[in-house]
Design a protein around this motif. Sequence first.
Motif, PDB file in Angstrom:
ATOM      1  N   LYS A  87       0.823  -1.301  -0.037  1.00 27.94           N
ATOM      2  CA  LYS A  87      -0.017  -0.137  -0.047  1.00 27.94           C
ATOM      3  C   LYS A  87       0.756   1.201  -0.005  1.00 27.94           C
ATOM      4  N   ASN A  88       1.882   1.067   0.700  1.00 29.89           N
ATOM      5  CA  ASN A  88       2.936   2.133   0.504  1.00 29.89           C
ATOM      6  C   ASN A  88       3.007   2.749  -1.036  1.00 29.89           C
ATOM      7  N   THR A  89       3.411   1.515  -2.008  1.00 27.80           N
ATOM      8  CA  THR A  89       3.584   1.639  -3.329  1.00 27.80           C
ATOM      9  C   THR A  89       2.433   2.325  -3.915  1.00 27.80           C
ATOM     10  N   TYR A  90       1.236   1.934  -3.582  1.00 27.48           N
ATOM     11  CA  TYR A  90      -0.048   2.309  -4.021  1.00 27.48           C
ATOM     12  C   TYR A  90      -0.218   3.945  -3.879  1.00 27.48           C
ATOM     13  N   LEU A  91       0.032   4.133  -2.700  1.00 25.62           N
ATOM     14  CA  LEU A  91      -0.250   5.702  -2.187  1.00 25.62           C
ATOM     15  C   LEU A  91       0.774   6.464  -2.897  1.00 25.62           C
ATOM     16  N   LYS A  92       1.855   6.038  -2.914  1.00 22.87           N
ATOM     17  CA  LYS A  92       2.769   6.881  -3.750  1.00 22.87           C
ATOM     18  C   LYS A  92       2.744   7.016  -5.312  1.00 22.87           C
ATOM     19  N   ALA A  93       2.127   6.012  -5.748  1.00 25.54           N
ATOM     20  CA  ALA A  93       1.747   5.880  -7.272  1.00 25.54           C
ATOM     21  C   ALA A  93       0.745   6.957  -7.316  1.00 25.54           C
ATOM     22  N   LEU A  94      -0.297   6.899  -6.638  1.00 21.42           N
ATOM     23  CA  LEU A  94      -1.365   8.111  -6.529  1.00 21.42           C
ATOM     24  C   LEU A  94      -0.656   9.354  -6.668  1.00 21.42           C
ATOM     25  N   ALA A  95       0.048   9.751  -5.525  1.00 22.08           N
ATOM     26  CA  ALA A  95       0.571  11.050  -5.416  1.00 22.08           C
ATOM     27  C   ALA A  95       1.451  11.437  -6.567  1.00 22.08           C
ATOM     28  N   THR A  96       2.270  10.253  -7.221  1.00 21.36           N
ATOM     29  CA  THR A  96       3.089  10.946  -8.398  1.00 21.36           C
ATOM     30  C   THR A  96       2.174  11.174  -9.375  1.00 21.36           C
ATOM     31  N   GLU A 115     -15.417   7.415 -17.817  1.00 21.94           N
ATOM     32  CA  GLU A 115     -14.275   8.138 -18.125  1.00 21.94           C
ATOM     33  C   GLU A 115     -13.293   8.207 -16.894  1.00 21.94           C
ATOM     34  N   VAL A 116     -13.991   8.437 -15.831  1.00 20.73           N
ATOM     35  CA  VAL A 116     -13.293   8.389 -14.392  1.00 20.73           C
ATOM     36  C   VAL A 116     -12.907   7.016 -14.185  1.00 20.73           C
ATOM     37  N   ARG A 117     -13.473   6.066 -14.435  1.00 20.76           N
ATOM     38  CA  ARG A 117     -12.918   4.588 -14.159  1.00 20.76           C
ATOM     39  C   ARG A 117     -11.644   4.326 -15.054  1.00 20.76           C
ATOM     40  N   ASN A 118     -11.817   4.866 -16.417  1.00 19.80           N
ATOM     41  CA  ASN A 118     -10.547   4.509 -17.401  1.00 19.80           C
ATOM     42  C   ASN A 118      -9.348   5.315 -16.606  1.00 19.80           C
ATOM     43  N   GLU A 119      -9.449   6.349 -16.076  1.00 19.69           N
ATOM     44  CA  GLU A 119      -8.533   7.021 -15.662  1.00 19.69           C
ATOM     45  C   GLU A 119      -7.680   6.584 -14.507  1.00 19.69           C
ATOM     46  N   LEU A 120      -8.688   6.180 -13.546  1.00 17.83           N
ATOM     47  CA  LEU A 120      -8.205   5.702 -12.051  1.00 17.83           C
ATOM     48  C   LEU A 120      -7.436   4.309 -12.282  1.00 17.83           C
ATOM     49  N   ILE A 121      -8.008   3.583 -13.090  1.00 21.12           N
ATOM     50  CA  ILE A 121      -7.680   2.203 -13.188  1.00 21.12           C
ATOM     51  C   ILE A 121      -6.100   2.112 -13.658  1.00 21.12           C
ATOM     52  N   GLY A 125      -2.565  -0.032  -7.895  1.00 22.46           N
ATOM     53  CA  GLY A 125      -3.164  -0.281  -6.638  1.00 22.46           C
ATOM     54  C   GLY A 125      -4.527   0.373  -6.676  1.00 22.46           C
ATOM     55  N   ILE A 126      -5.047   0.926  -7.651  1.00 21.62           N
ATOM     56  CA  ILE A 126      -6.553   1.353  -7.427  1.00 21.62           C
ATOM     57  C   ILE A 126      -7.397   0.409  -8.705  1.00 21.62           C
ATOM     58  N   GLY A 127      -8.222  -0.366  -8.051  1.00 23.45           N
ATOM     59  CA  GLY A 127      -8.847  -1.561  -8.911  1.00 23.45           C
ATOM     60  C   GLY A 127     -10.435  -0.865  -8.903  1.00 23.45           C
ATOM     61  N   HIS A 128     -11.203  -2.017  -9.144  1.00 20.92           N
ATOM     62  CA  HIS A 128     -12.533  -1.509  -9.608  1.00 20.92           C
ATOM     63  C   HIS A 128     -13.356  -1.279  -8.318  1.00 20.92           C
ATOM     64  N   TRP A 129     -12.981  -2.035  -7.226  1.00 19.87           N
ATOM     65  CA  TRP A 129     -13.835  -1.774  -5.913  1.00 19.87           C
ATOM     66  C   TRP A 129     -13.545  -0.153  -5.440  1.00 19.87           C
ATOM     67  N   THR A 130     -12.241   0.376  -5.543  1.00 18.13           N
ATOM     68  CA  THR A 130     -11.931   1.550  -5.089  1.00 18.13           C
ATOM     69  C   THR A 130     -12.624   2.397  -5.897  1.00 18.13           C
ATOM     70  N   ILE A 131     -12.440   2.279  -7.127  1.00 23.09           N
ATOM     71  CA  ILE A 131     -13.307   3.155  -8.092  1.00 23.09           C
ATOM     72  C   ILE A 131     -14.806   3.375  -7.982  1.00 23.09           C
ATOM     73  N   ASP A 132     -15.157   2.244  -7.626  1.00 22.22           N
ATOM     74  CA  ASP A 132     -16.802   2.162  -7.582  1.00 22.22           C
ATOM     75  C   ASP A 132     -17.320   2.842  -6.200  1.00 22.22           C
ATOM     76  N   VAL A 133     -16.522   2.760  -5.300  1.00 21.13           N
ATOM     77  CA  VAL A 133     -17.012   3.629  -3.982  1.00 21.13           C
ATOM     78  C   VAL A 133     -16.679   5.007  -4.158  1.00 21.13           C
ATOM     79  N   TYR A 134     -15.388   5.299  -4.754  1.00 23.84           N
ATOM     80  CA  TYR A 134     -15.228   6.705  -5.024  1.00 23.84           C
ATOM     81  C   TYR A 134     -16.458   7.399  -5.814  1.00 23.84           C
ATOM     82  N   LEU A 135     -16.735   6.613  -6.851  1.00 23.08           N
ATOM     83  CA  LEU A 135     -17.839   7.123  -7.695  1.00 23.08           C
ATOM     84  C   LEU A 135     -19.034   7.401  -6.925  1.00 23.08           C
TER      85      LEU A 135
END
Length: 200
Positions: A87-96, A115-121, A125-135
């Motif tokens: 998750k350290n890798t995931y957080l830094k990937a998002l931040a970058t 469109e949002v899903r296509n960008e976040l995926i 570390g950001i998969g469909h569950w994370t995207i669904d909940v954010y949406l």
Amino acid sequence: MEPAIAFLIENDPVFHGLYQQYGKPFIPSRPEGFQTLCKLILEQQVSIESARACYLKIENVLGQVSPEFILSASEETLRACGVSRQKNTYLKALATAIIDKSLLLESFSEKQPDEVRNELIKIKGIGHWTIDVYLMFSLQSPDILPIGDVAVVNTIKELYGLEQKDAMLEIAKKWQPYRTMATYFLWHHYLVKRNRQFIF
């Protein structure tokens, strides 16, 4: 909210029964932005309570949870807050992605869910569950069904006697265009049945 509830209880007797039993479901909401996505990453595969404790430790140590502060924090610092190496890798990937502007979170409110899903995926570390909940929580998208969510799947199994996700997706077609509200009904039932609090 009202049109979605009226549609569901009219078109599916299961939701009519849930509405009679519980009334309106709990409607979670979170602000748009980096911090919410960080929390969702931390919540993957763990309880919301433990993820929240982890986030608060990060906030206390770093002073604020921002892309710049996450990138500057060492892995050891984040591990001490309870962040796994993965998750350290995931957080830094998002931040970058935010710092280099390959991801513009502020533009999401003007885009369609796909469109949002296509960008976040694209972010590690950001998969469909994370995207669904954010949406659902942050962008208030009305027609999302997080079929990767254990509580949703187990509740559909319980209420409809379905075992295969394909069959679940098929029955969920009659909930369109309000599958988000359907999900809130399912979550509400799941938590009440298990005497658990609503912590979103």
